[in-house]
Design a protein around this motif. Structure first.
Motif, PDB file in Angstrom:
ATOM      1  N   GLY A  32      28.935  27.390  51.891  1.00 32.90           N
ATOM      2  CA  GLY A  32      29.232  26.630  50.683  1.00 32.90           C
ATOM      3  C   GLY A  32      29.766  27.445  49.529  1.00 32.90           C
ATOM      4  N   THR A  33      29.119  28.546  49.183  1.00 33.39           N
ATOM      5  CA  THR A  33      29.591  29.375  48.079  1.00 33.39           C
ATOM      6  C   THR A  33      30.859  30.118  48.461  1.00 33.39           C
ATOM      7  N   ALA A  34      30.874  30.696  49.648  1.00 33.30           N
ATOM      8  CA  ALA A  34      32.018  31.504  50.082  1.00 33.30           C
ATOM      9  C   ALA A  34      33.302  30.684  50.147  1.00 33.30           C
ATOM     10  N   LEU A  35      33.203  29.412  50.520  1.00 32.50           N
ATOM     11  CA  LEU A  35      34.399  28.584  50.659  1.00 32.50           C
ATOM     12  C   LEU A  35      35.131  28.400  49.340  1.00 32.50           C
ATOM     13  N   ALA A  36      34.396  28.292  48.253  1.00 27.41           N
ATOM     14  CA  ALA A  36      35.022  27.985  46.966  1.00 27.41           C
ATOM     15  C   ALA A  36      35.651  29.196  46.296  1.00 27.41           C
ATOM     16  N   ARG A  37      35.186  30.384  46.590  1.00 32.24           N
ATOM     17  CA  ARG A  37      35.600  31.560  45.835  1.00 32.24           C
ATOM     18  C   ARG A  37      37.101  31.873  45.921  1.00 32.24           C
ATOM     19  N   PRO A  38      37.741  31.805  47.081  1.00 27.74           N
ATOM     20  CA  PRO A  38      39.174  32.140  47.122  1.00 27.74           C
ATOM     21  C   PRO A  38      40.017  31.239  46.222  1.00 27.74           C
ATOM     22  N   LEU A  39      39.724  29.955  46.229  1.00 24.69           N
ATOM     23  CA  LEU A  39      40.491  29.021  45.430  1.00 24.69           C
ATOM     24  C   LEU A  39      40.259  29.245  43.936  1.00 24.69           C
ATOM     25  N   ILE A  40      39.009  29.526  43.565  1.00 29.29           N
ATOM     26  CA  ILE A  40      38.706  29.818  42.159  1.00 29.29           C
ATOM     27  C   ILE A  40      39.460  31.065  41.710  1.00 29.29           C
ATOM     28  N   ALA A  41      39.419  32.105  42.522  1.00 29.12           N
ATOM     29  CA  ALA A  41      40.107  33.347  42.170  1.00 29.12           C
ATOM     30  C   ALA A  41      41.610  33.137  42.069  1.00 29.12           C
ATOM     31  N   GLU A  42      42.160  32.358  42.979  1.00 28.17           N
ATOM     32  CA  GLU A  42      43.598  32.094  42.961  1.00 28.17           C
ATOM     33  C   GLU A  42      43.999  31.350  41.691  1.00 28.17           C
ATOM     34  N   ALA A  43      43.228  30.334  41.313  1.00 29.87           N
ATOM     35  CA  ALA A  43      43.519  29.580  40.094  1.00 29.87           C
ATOM     36  C   ALA A  43      43.346  30.446  38.857  1.00 29.87           C
ATOM     37  N   GLN A  44      42.380  31.356  38.887  1.00 33.04           N
ATOM     38  CA  GLN A  44      42.185  32.272  37.760  1.00 33.04           C
ATOM     39  C   GLN A  44      43.408  33.164  37.575  1.00 33.04           C
ATOM     40  N   VAL A  45      43.952  33.651  38.670  1.00 32.79           N
ATOM     41  CA  VAL A  45      45.159  34.473  38.603  1.00 32.79           C
ATOM     42  C   VAL A  45      46.331  33.656  38.059  1.00 32.79           C
ATOM     43  N   GLU A  46      46.430  32.397  38.490  1.00 35.42           N
ATOM     44  CA  GLU A  46      47.506  31.529  38.002  1.00 35.42           C
ATOM     45  C   GLU A  46      47.420  31.354  36.486  1.00 35.42           C
ATOM     46  N   VAL A  47      46.203  31.171  35.970  1.00 30.87           N
ATOM     47  CA  VAL A  47      46.029  31.036  34.522  1.00 30.87           C
ATOM     48  C   VAL A  47      46.388  32.347  33.825  1.00 30.87           C
ATOM     49  N   ALA A  48      45.978  33.464  34.400  1.00 26.47           N
ATOM     50  CA  ALA A  48      46.275  34.768  33.801  1.00 26.47           C
ATOM     51  C   ALA A  48      47.780  34.982  33.668  1.00 26.47           C
ATOM     52  N   LYS A  49      48.516  34.619  34.701  1.00 29.34           N
ATOM     53  CA  LYS A  49      49.968  34.776  34.640  1.00 29.34           C
ATOM     54  C   LYS A  49      50.587  33.800  33.645  1.00 29.34           C
ATOM     55  N   LYS A  50      50.006  32.629  33.535  1.00 30.56           N
ATOM     56  CA  LYS A  50      50.515  31.614  32.612  1.00 30.56           C
ATOM     57  C   LYS A  50      50.364  32.051  31.160  1.00 30.56           C
ATOM     58  N   VAL A  51      49.238  32.657  30.816  1.00 34.27           N
ATOM     59  CA  VAL A  51      48.970  33.032  29.419  1.00 34.27           C
ATOM     60  C   VAL A  51      49.384  34.468  29.112  1.00 34.27           C
ATOM     61  N   GLY A  52      49.908  35.175  30.106  1.00 32.55           N
ATOM     62  CA  GLY A  52      50.349  36.546  29.883  1.00 32.55           C
ATOM     63  C   GLY A  52      49.225  37.547  29.742  1.00 32.55           C
ATOM     64  N   ALA A  53      48.143  37.344  30.463  1.00 31.93           N
ATOM     65  CA  ALA A  53      47.010  38.272  30.405  1.00 31.93           C
ATOM     66  C   ALA A  53      47.304  39.535  31.200  1.00 31.93           C
ATOM     67  N   ASP A  54      46.640  40.613  30.841  1.00 32.58           N
ATOM     68  CA  ASP A  54      46.780  41.860  31.589  1.00 32.58           C
ATOM     69  C   ASP A  54      45.486  42.262  32.294  1.00 32.58           C
ATOM     70  N   ALA A  55      44.480  41.375  32.240  1.00 33.64           N
ATOM     71  CA  ALA A  55      43.211  41.696  32.898  1.00 33.64           C
ATOM     72  C   ALA A  55      42.490  40.424  33.328  1.00 33.64           C
ATOM     73  N   LEU A  56      41.618  40.589  34.293  1.00 32.95           N
ATOM     74  CA  LEU A  56      40.766  39.521  34.810  1.00 32.95           C
ATOM     75  C   LEU A  56      39.321  39.985  34.731  1.00 32.95           C
ATOM     76  N   ALA A  57      38.385  39.043  34.505  1.00 34.19           N
ATOM     77  CA  ALA A  57      36.969  39.396  34.451  1.00 34.19           C
ATOM     78  C   ALA A  57      36.142  38.342  35.161  1.00 34.19           C
ATOM     79  N   HIS A  58      35.025  38.772  35.706  1.00 40.21           N
ATOM     80  CA  HIS A  58      34.102  37.850  36.377  1.00 40.21           C
ATOM     81  C   HIS A  58      32.669  38.239  36.047  1.00 40.21           C
ATOM     82  N   GLY A  59      31.746  37.307  36.296  1.00 35.37           N
ATOM     83  CA  GLY A  59      30.343  37.545  35.987  1.00 35.37           C
ATOM     84  C   GLY A  59      29.485  37.856  37.193  1.00 35.37           C
ATOM     85  N   CYS A  60      30.102  38.295  38.283  1.00 36.23           N
ATOM     86  CA  CYS A  60      29.341  38.607  39.500  1.00 36.23           C
ATOM     87  C   CYS A  60      28.548  39.899  39.311  1.00 36.23           C
ATOM     88  N   THR A  61      27.374  39.928  39.885  1.00 37.96           N
ATOM     89  CA  THR A  61      26.548  41.125  39.808  1.00 37.96           C
ATOM     90  C   THR A  61      27.012  42.161  40.822  1.00 37.96           C
TER      91      THR A  61
END
Length: 406
Positions: A93-122
């Motif tokens: 259940g958790t593993a299935l969602a992560r690739p899509l979340i990460a992909e969408a995060q990258v899409e947003v980063a490219k859209k807003v012109g970000a130069d970094a990504l961050a996550h709250g994983c331990t």
């Protein structure tokens, strides 16, 4: 590196960790923080007010992206065709969602012109590997920031104190017992009494499913219709993927179906205990396996089982964005082509049982399998088959006998 980061997109949930990460990033990297929220079906309660929370924490903006349809069509249904079950129990259940979340995060980063990504994983878990492996495959040029591997805070009280000092509101409390992760496919629960494997899970652990002992005394039957390995209808009513999963979660959950209490092996080496609730997944996996038993010959089914084991490992280990995933899903798609038909499952007090199955591609023939008299199978033919099948054993035995006599 810290001075070079100007704008970072943070995978934000509105919980304690990511609420603290927003101001921490601004203080330690002197950068603009853009919050990204993935709607993967975790529920309206989880998303309510999340944009306002992000802004109050110091984010310059908050992007909420609805990924439910993509999650079901692009990840859940294809993975179901592989039969992937991690360590023979976990429906990922958790593993299935992560690739899509990460992909969408990258899409947003490219859209807003970000130069970094961050996550709250331990630094102890699997998700850091899943996110960062996806980032490496999709945007290797972006800097990745993992605060839990950098900051000195190690406990909930420290995080709460950090937010209080900065007058940042947060609904979390020191008394929170469990860590939960929910999406369209499942909800997981960790922490609390579950940290001791000898403790049984309390009633508070389970949130989606009825206690099987308290489930209805009357069983419920569902007919699931499939075309090429994908669910198309329930009890004759057509269902799109998201609606189908939501419906099955509700119906099967009411019968206590889909509970799992498991100690698993994390990718980073340690064992962890989690309680998972995946009602729709339990029903769909059982139904598909029932259809496979009717349609696939032994060699193909044996290969599909091995494929499922290997694909579960791939998903768990965060290797979605690899050539191997494409190859394995292509194989699963081919295997699933004949999986068209109807399966009836019975839901009763925590169990899901396949009771009926039919398919136009069925390899089952009552004319051959009957215990009654038939006109299509000559049982005398079995003698020659057995003689050839056991020929190696016969030759070995003859050699042994010859050696004993010499």
């Amino acid at each position: 590196m810290k001075s070079s980061v100007k704008k970072v997109v943070l995978a934000y949930s509105g919980g304690l960790d990511t609420s603290a990460i927003v101001p921490w990033l601004k203080e330690n990297y002197d950068c603009e923080v853009v919050a990204f929220v993935a709607d993967v079906g975790q529920g309206e309660a989880e998303l309510e007010g999340v944009e306002a929370k992000a802004i109050a924490s110091g984010a310059s903006s908050c992007h909420i992206v609805d990924l439910k349809e993509r999650f079901a069509k692009e990840v859940i249904y294809p993975t179901l065709k592989t039969g992937a079950i991690y360590e023979g129990q976990y429906l990922l259940g958790t593993a299935l969602a992560r690739p899509l979340i990460a992909e969408a995060q990258v899409e947003v980063a490219k859209k807003v012109g970000a130069d970094a990504l961050a996550h709250g994983c331990t630094g102890k878990g699997n998700d850091q590997v899943r996110f960062e492996s996806a980032f490496a495959a999709l945007a290797p040029e972006l800097t990745v920031i993992a605060p839990w591997r950098e900051w000195s805070m190690r406990s909930r009280p420290e995080l709460l104190a950090y937010l209080t000092e900065r007058n940042i509101p947060c609904s979390a409390s020191i008394t929170k017992i469990y860590s939960r992760d929910a999406n369209l496919w499942h909800i997981s629960t960790e922490g609390g009494e579950l940290e001791d494997p000898w403790n049984p899970p309390s009633a508070q652990v389970w949130t989606w499913t009825t206690d099987p002992e308290q489930a209805p005394d009357q069983a419920q039957n569902l007919m699931l219709s499939f075309a090429n390995g994908e669910l198309t209808a329930i009890d004759g009513t057509p269902y799109a993927p998201v609606a189908a999963i939501e419906h099955l979660n509700h119906v099967a959950g009411a019968h206590g179906v889909g509970r799992l209490d498991m100690v698993e092996n994390r990718l980073v080496g340690m064992k962890s205990r989690g309680c998972y609730e995946t009602p729709a997944g339990a029903v769909l996996m059982a139904a598909l396996q029932g259809l496979e038993s009717l349609v696939l010959d032994r060699s193909v089914l044996d290969y599909r089982i091995r494929l499922g084991h290997e694909f579960a490992q791939l998903m768990y280990d965060g290797r979605w964005f690899t050539p191997l995933r494409h190859a394995m899903l292509a194989a699963a798609e081919s295997i699933a082509e004949p999986l068209t038909g109807d399966v009836v499952v019975k839901l009763y007090k925590g169990t899901v049982t396949v009771t009926q199955k039919r398919s136009p591609n069925s390899l089952y023939s009552s004319a051959f399998a009957t215990f009654d008299e038939d006109e299509v199978y000559n049982q005398q033919h079995a003698e020659g088959f057995i003689r050839l099948y056991s020929l190696a054993s016969r030759i070995r035995a003859l050699h042994q006998q010859a050696g004993e006599q010499s």
